[in-house]
Design a protein around this motif. Structure first.
Motif, PDB file in Angstrom:
ATOM      1  N   CYS A 103       0.830  -1.212   0.000  1.00 55.93           N
ATOM      2  CA  CYS A 103       0.000   0.000   0.000  1.00 55.93           C
ATOM      3  C   CYS A 103       0.860   1.257   0.000  1.00 55.93           C
ATOM      4  O   CYS A 103       0.516   2.260  -0.644  1.00 55.93           O
ATOM      5  N   LYS A 104       1.968   1.228   0.729  1.00 53.93           N
ATOM      6  CA  LYS A 104       2.866   2.381   0.731  1.00 53.93           C
ATOM      7  C   LYS A 104       3.420   2.633  -0.663  1.00 53.93           C
ATOM      8  O   LYS A 104       3.542   3.790  -1.097  1.00 53.93           O
ATOM      9  N   LYS A 105       3.755   1.548  -1.369  1.00 47.11           N
ATOM     10  CA  LYS A 105       4.232   1.704  -2.742  1.00 47.11           C
ATOM     11  C   LYS A 105       3.142   2.299  -3.628  1.00 47.11           C
ATOM     12  O   LYS A 105       3.404   3.144  -4.486  1.00 47.11           O
ATOM     13  N   GLU A 106       1.903   1.846  -3.407  1.00 46.00           N
ATOM     14  CA  GLU A 106       0.797   2.385  -4.193  1.00 46.00           C
ATOM     15  C   GLU A 106       0.577   3.862  -3.900  1.00 46.00           C
ATOM     16  O   GLU A 106       0.213   4.640  -4.785  1.00 46.00           O
ATOM     17  N   ILE A 107       0.801   4.259  -2.635  1.00 49.36           N
ATOM     18  CA  ILE A 107       0.670   5.676  -2.281  1.00 49.36           C
ATOM     19  C   ILE A 107       1.726   6.500  -3.019  1.00 49.36           C
ATOM     20  O   ILE A 107       1.432   7.606  -3.523  1.00 49.36           O
ATOM     21  N   GLN A 108       2.934   5.964  -3.083  1.00 46.40           N
ATOM     22  CA  GLN A 108       3.984   6.671  -3.808  1.00 46.40           C
ATOM     23  C   GLN A 108       3.619   6.810  -5.290  1.00 46.40           C
ATOM     24  O   GLN A 108       3.835   7.878  -5.891  1.00 46.40           O
ATOM     25  N   ARG A 109       3.050   5.744  -5.839  1.00 45.02           N
ATOM     26  CA  ARG A 109       2.619   5.835  -7.235  1.00 45.02           C
ATOM     27  C   ARG A 109       1.499   6.866  -7.392  1.00 45.02           C
ATOM     28  O   ARG A 109       1.463   7.617  -8.379  1.00 45.02           O
ATOM     29  N   ALA A 110       0.593   6.895  -6.400  1.00 45.00           N
ATOM     30  CA  ALA A 110      -0.504   7.868  -6.453  1.00 45.00           C
ATOM     31  C   ALA A 110       0.033   9.303  -6.375  1.00 45.00           C
ATOM     32  O   ALA A 110      -0.493  10.209  -7.037  1.00 45.00           O
ATOM     33  N   LYS A 111       1.064   9.504  -5.579  1.00 41.80           N
ATOM     34  CA  LYS A 111       1.661  10.836  -5.488  1.00 41.80           C
ATOM     35  C   LYS A 111       2.279  11.248  -6.831  1.00 41.80           C
ATOM     36  O   LYS A 111       2.159  12.409  -7.243  1.00 41.80           O
ATOM     37  N   ARG A 112       2.949  10.301  -7.469  1.00 41.50           N
ATOM     38  CA  ARG A 112       3.512  10.606  -8.785  1.00 41.50           C
ATOM     39  C   ARG A 112       2.405  10.924  -9.787  1.00 41.50           C
ATOM     40  O   ARG A 112       2.538  11.819 -10.625  1.00 41.50           O
ATOM     41  N   ILE A 113       1.303  10.174  -9.677  1.00 37.59           N
ATOM     42  CA  ILE A 113       0.166  10.429 -10.571  1.00 37.59           C
ATOM     43  C   ILE A 113      -0.386  11.843 -10.339  1.00 37.59           C
ATOM     44  O   ILE A 113      -0.700  12.572 -11.289  1.00 37.59           O
ATOM     45  N   ARG A 114      -0.484  12.214  -9.083  1.00 38.49           N
ATOM     46  CA  ARG A 114      -0.984  13.559  -8.764  1.00 38.49           C
ATOM     47  C   ARG A 114      -0.052  14.637  -9.312  1.00 38.49           C
ATOM     48  O   ARG A 114      -0.509  15.655  -9.859  1.00 38.49           O
ATOM     49  N   LYS A 115       1.257  14.397  -9.150  1.00 33.85           N
ATOM     50  CA  LYS A 115       2.227  15.357  -9.676  1.00 33.85           C
ATOM     51  C   LYS A 115       2.113  15.464 -11.193  1.00 33.85           C
ATOM     52  O   LYS A 115       2.140  16.574 -11.765  1.00 33.85           O
ATOM     53  N   ASN A 116       1.979  14.308 -11.841  1.00 36.19           N
ATOM     54  CA  ASN A 116       1.811  14.323 -13.290  1.00 36.19           C
ATOM     55  C   ASN A 116       0.534  15.053 -13.703  1.00 36.19           C
ATOM     56  O   ASN A 116       0.517  15.789 -14.699  1.00 36.19           O
ATOM     57  N   ARG A 117      -0.509  14.863 -12.917  1.00 35.27           N
ATOM     58  CA  ARG A 117      -1.767  15.539 -13.231  1.00 35.27           C
ATOM     59  C   ARG A 117      -1.620  17.052 -13.132  1.00 35.27           C
ATOM     60  O   ARG A 117      -2.152  17.798 -13.977  1.00 35.27           O
ATOM     61  N   GLN A 118      -0.922  17.480 -12.093  1.00 36.49           N
ATOM     62  CA  GLN A 118      -0.694  18.925 -11.963  1.00 36.49           C
ATOM     63  C   GLN A 118       0.118  19.456 -13.144  1.00 36.49           C
ATOM     64  O   GLN A 118      -0.163  20.550 -13.661  1.00 36.49           O
ATOM     65  N   GLU A 119       1.106  18.673 -13.552  1.00 36.51           N
ATOM     66  CA  GLU A 119       1.902  19.101 -14.712  1.00 36.51           C
ATOM     67  C   GLU A 119       1.052  19.112 -15.979  1.00 36.51           C
ATOM     68  O   GLU A 119       1.183  20.016 -16.819  1.00 36.51           O
TER      69      GLU A 119
END
Length: 202
Positions: A103-119
């Protein structure tokens, strides 16, 4: 014949009077009755009556001893069951730790997804400032679709993480309840042993 140790005396007393129902006293009465019966000078009818009474007392003692052995076997099986449950809980804890790590790994992936979305949002704003073009619109539509997919993935990841947290909380509560049960059982067995020892000492 060697000297009988205190442990052997206690062990025999527990077998004879395991549930505190007075079997030790019955044995003593039976021995006295047997001695009296052997030395009796009364009529055969009285001797036979006394003999039947001794058989009844002996049957009661044998029944009580058998019941004590059954309780002992039941306690052994219960301890084996507790050990199995404890092993299962340890395995579940290990599995829960693995799931939390995932789950922690998935959270990290979700954070990257959020960053990509902002970009992507920032890029979309830049693109919108340029004159409209057919190709630009197609790219914007593709980006919007991808953003929706990423948002859906992020929501799924967050839902899964929340579920894992709840499952782990339930697991920890179960472990605490089982530990308390084991401690209570152990304390109860110690109390029963002490009471039995005190009764035998009397």
């Amino acid at each position: 014949m060697g000297a009988v140790t205190d442990d052997e005396v206690i062990r025999k007393r527990l077998l004879i009077d395991g549930d505190g129902a007075g079997d030790d006293r019955r044995i003593n009465v039976l021995l006295k009755s047997f001695t009296k019966w052997c030395n009796a000078t009364g009529s055969p009818e009285e001797g036979f009556t006394q003999y039947q009474r001794m058989l009844g007392t002996l049957a009661q003692c044998e029944f009580s001893m058998g019941k004590t052995l059954l309780v002992y076997d039941m306690n052994l099986r219960e301890m084996e069951n507790y050990e199995k449950i404890y092993t299962d809980i340890e395995q579940n804890i290990t599995s829960a730790h693995d799931k939390i790590s995932e789950c922690k790994k998935e959270i990290q992936r979700a954070k990257r997804i959020r960053k990509n979305r902002q970009e992507y949002d920032a890029l979309a704003k830049v693109i919108q400032q340029h004159p409209d073009r057919h190709e630009t619109l197609k790219q914007l539509e593709a980006l919007d679709k991808e953003l929706q997919q990423l948002s859906h993935i992020k929501e799924n990841v967050e839902d899964k993480l929340e579920l894992r947290k709840k499952q782990f909380h339930v697991l920890l509560s179960t472990i605490q309840e089982l530990q308390q049960t084991l401690e209570n059982d152990e304390k109860s067995e110690n109390d029963d042993t002490q009471e039995s020892s005190m009764e035998n000492g009397e």
